[in-house]
Write a protein that holds these residues in place. Structure first.
Motif: not given
Ligand SMILES: Cc1ncc(COP(=O)(O)O)c(C=O)c1O
Length: 396
Positions: A52, A55-56, A59-60, A69, A273, A277, A281
């Motif tokens: 998590a 990758d992002e 956002a996480a 999410y 978040t 996330a 995942q």
């Protein structure tokens, strides 16, 4: 301090008092409602959280949408489809901070002081407390080993015209009961007949030991025209993956979901978040089926051990239905042979013998059966379960 009047409707749980005694050295506890932390898939959750962040990370770690999410909503929709609810779109669900928050949001959005809500007798204690906080008048619908007695439920719905009916159809807490397929269909038919909202709380449905249980009310609603618009389904990763993640979800008709989302904005803005996330995942990595198989096998063995021990050590002094899933035995003291028949008195004596459980009476909103007990087999291994039940027999 002048507190809000709504606090007059609730008191701190009687069970909490008992939990204070659990620190006693050497106590074997059947009291908790927790999954076993030794079963947490730590490696899987570590890998998912790292993924998590990789990758992002934005956002996480950033604020997120109140509804949840999006990748997690998509994964949860797929998870529900894998359990027979094929037609749940990501937009039909919101992510909640545990399913406990879904219950609170239902209270906030639906309950006016004095509104009637039907719950099972017995039911989840925090639900009783939460709905009472909003001023609900709770009505108790009796259950047996096959879950809520639908004939009685129908009479209560007709008489009281409740705001909604709250059920834990699959391996209920505390009852462990499994609502039969026939009764599930009846509940949905009743929802349509009386235009009554049904809330299905389902944190335990994945924890079955042998055959899979009948489909959830949500999955079955596809075959009962008009029932879907009268159904709320609450799910949770707590009992199968980790309660510390605080990831739950609520599937509900659009107008209810919109109002619950609005109320969630004022509560916690959104569920963590980072936790969402991580959960997304985890689900995406396809780890859930293996995790479920593992926890089912361990709990099945423990439930078998507890049932065998109860039959052997306590004999006709108790009666119970062997649970087919979940985390709990719901036991009734018969008083046979002059043995103790009061759950609260036995709980105190049991602590002296080095074993803890929760008496059943607090799980009723009315007409409590004082002869009942809830025993969790989740956190003690087989040897401890046998020893704990032997201690219980001494206390009896
Ligand atoms: C029936 C029931 N509903 C909801 C919950 C809340 O679980 P969580 O908020 O961890 O999802 C529990 C936890 O014990 C439960 O037993």
């Amino acid at each position: 301090m002048l507190f809000a009047d709504r606090l007059n409707n609730v008191e701190t749980s009687a069970i909490r008092e008992l939990f204070k005694l659990l620190g006693k050295p050497g106590i074997i506890s059947f009291a908790g409602g927790f999954p076993d932390s030794a079963l947490f898939d730590v490696d899987g959750i570590r890998a998912a959280s790292q993924q998590a962040l990789q990758d992002e990370p934005g956002a996480a770690l950033q604020y997120g949408a109140t509804e949840g999410y999006q990748p997690l909503r998509e994964q949860l929709a797929q998870f529900m489809a894998s359990k027979g609810a094929q037609d749940v779109a990501p937009g039909n669900l919101i992510v909640t901070t545990g399913s406990q928050q879904a219950l609170d949001l239902l209270g906030k959005t639906l309950i006016n002081p004095g509104d009637k809500v039907i719950v099972e007798g017995p039911t989840f204690l925090a639900t009783i407390q939460c709905f009472r906080l909003y001023g609900a008048e709770l009505i108790s619908a009796p259950i047996d080993g096959n879950g809520v007695k639908t004939d009685e439920l129908e009479k209560l719905i007709a008489e009281h015209q409740p705001k909604f009916v709250y059920l834990i159809p699959t391996f209920g807490n505390p009852s462990g009961a499994l609502l039969s397929l026939e009764r599930r269909k009846k509940v949905l038919e009743m929802a349509v007949k009386y235009q009554t909202l049904i809330v299905e709380d389902d944190p335990y449905g994945d924890l079955y030991f042998g055959e899979a249980p009948p489909p959830s009310l949500l999955a079955l609603s596809a075959s009962v025209p008009g029932s879907r618009e009268l159904l709320v389904h609450c799910g949770s990763l707590s009992k199968v993956l980790s309660p510390g993640l605080r990831v739950g979800w609520m599937i509900a008709p659009a107008d209810l979901l919109a109002n619950a989302t609005m109320c969630k904005q004022f509560s916690d803005a959104h569920t963590s978040t980072f936790a969402q996330a991580t959960a997304a995942q985890y689900l995406q990595a396809g780890r859930m089926p293996a995790t479920l198989n593992k926890v089912r096998a361990v709990y099945a063995e423990r439930a078998q051990a507890m049932g065998d021990a109860l039959r052997k050590e306590l004999g006709d002094a108790v009666e119970f239905v062997q649970p087919q899933g979940g985390l709990f035995f719901w036991v009734r003291l018969t008083g046979a042979g002059g043995k103790e028949s009061d759950g609260k008195l036995l709980a105190q004596r049991a602590i002296d013998q080095g074993v803890a459980f929760v008496p059943g009476a607090p799980f009723y909103c009315a007409q409590a059966d004082n002869a009942t007990l809830r025993l969790s087999f989740a956190t003690a291994d087989v040897e401890k379960i046998r020893e704990g039940v032997a201690r219980l027999a001494k206390a009896l």
